[in-house]
Design an enzyme around this catalytic site. Sequence first.
Site, short mmCIF file in Angstrom:
data_model
loop_
_atom_site.label_atom_id
_atom_site.label_comp_id
_atom_site.label_asym_id
_atom_site.label_seq_id
_atom_site.Cartn_x
_atom_site.Cartn_y
_atom_site.Cartn_z
N HIS A 151 -3.20 6.59 8.87
CA HIS A 151 -4.96 6.42 8.35
C HIS A 151 -5.37 7.59 9.49
O HIS A 151 -6.68 6.70 9.23
CB HIS A 151 -5.13 4.89 8.01
CG HIS A 151 -4.55 4.62 6.42
ND1 HIS A 151 -4.27 5.43 5.73
CD2 HIS A 151 -3.87 3.44 6.81
CE1 HIS A 151 -3.22 3.93 4.54
NE2 HIS A 151 -3.55 3.33 5.62
N ASP A 211 5.19 5.64 2.00
CA ASP A 211 4.29 4.72 2.88
C ASP A 211 3.11 3.99 1.00
O ASP A 211 2.34 5.05 0.40
CB ASP A 211 3.01 4.26 3.78
CG ASP A 211 2.06 3.82 4.38
OD1 ASP A 211 2.65 1.85 5.51
OD2 ASP A 211 1.33 2.50 3.86
N HIS A 249 0.10 3.08 1.46
CA HIS A 249 -1.11 3.39 1.00
C HIS A 249 -0.79 4.93 1.91
O HIS A 249 -0.72 5.30 1.78
CB HIS A 249 -1.52 2.71 2.83
CG HIS A 249 -1.90 1.28 2.51
ND1 HIS A 249 -0.60 0.51 2.78
CD2 HIS A 249 -2.46 0.79 1.64
CE1 HIS A 249 -1.28 -0.95 3.21
NE2 HIS A 249 -2.05 -0.77 2.01
N ASP A 262 6.02 -0.70 3.16
CA ASP A 262 5.54 -1.74 2.39
C ASP A 262 5.30 -1.19 0.43
O ASP A 262 4.55 -1.93 0.63
CB ASP A 262 3.66 -1.41 3.00
CG ASP A 262 3.37 -0.38 3.66
OD1 ASP A 262 3.46 0.47 3.03
OD2 ASP A 262 2.60 -0.21 4.42
ZN ZN Z 1 0.33 1.20 4.18
#
Ligand code: ZN
Length: 340
Positions: free
Chosen positions: A158, A193, A195, A282
């Site tokens: 991120h 991931d 995200h 995740d």
């Molecule tokens: Zn994540």
Amino acid sequence: MQVFFAPETDAHAPEAFLARGRLVPNEERAERAALLLRAVEGCGLHPVSPPRHGAGPCLAVHTPAYLGFLSEAWEAWRALPGAGPEVIPNVHPHRGWGSYPEHVVGRAGWHMADTAAPIGPGTATAALRAADCAVAAADAVLAGAARAYALCRPPGHHAYADMAGGHCFLNNAAIAAARLRTRHDRVAVFDIDVHHGNGTQGIFHARGDVLTVSVHADPARFYPFFCGYAHERGEGAGFGANLNLPLPLGSGDGAWLAALAQGMAAVEAFEPGAVVVALGLDAHASDPLAGLAVSTEGFRAAGRLIGACPLPMALTQEGGYLSPHLSDILTAFLDGLLSA
Ligand SMILES: [Zn+2]
């Protein structure tokens, strides 16, 4: 397979972040690394501590101003009257206008996308050592290894060129990709991931030499909200070198593995010299962030799918938070990867 882990990364021990208006315990804790190490060692792999490079390799993807902020922020913050225990921004500039601020509160807003990446006394050291793990994995691949795994904590995907966010400070996957790019004309980053890998996409958005592919929960309803949509394809020379494969929240093994196969096919079609896998765990059904509902066997299948790719590969650890299954998820993925 060579594995790199730096015990100094435990120095990053974030306390809290703001979620839906509440200050809640931060999930990105050192216990994560202990659980992941248990999985690595259970697979018969032996982590080694990577060489120290300092900020040098980070300059390939991060700005000097941002790296300066990371190294100075904590000391400047603690000197403020009435400062809290961690650097957490409370003002944010409108990007595109305004001037770079001098005060640490202003710099925090400038360089931090959200409140989920608090900076404490050990954060800068830990982030640099996590980046060292990514550099060591890339260097192992450049030296001829087929696979190398960097157990990075804090994670990185991120983080933008000049901005922390979402538990991430230095973009380990992008740093590894830049390192691989010194030898290979084209490199791909494959992010699994839950995200979207927004920082990685942002760093390489206008570049055609680094393909970024991300499989993740639909950002219409999930962090990072602002990007990760299918229509984002890159810009300028990078147009066509970004592929986002968002999935409906709660998707399970079938949809996730189909998207991974599509993403892996895009990676191979790009004909990169090497691949970075941004390995978040995740997407598992047990993860406290609850975006997708992949099973442990789904991660084993993902390991096999990715392991079937003949290209050399550096893996960087991204998310995957505290649950009773965290070790088992990594064990299953590595078992699949190494048996492919
Ligand atoms: Zn994540």
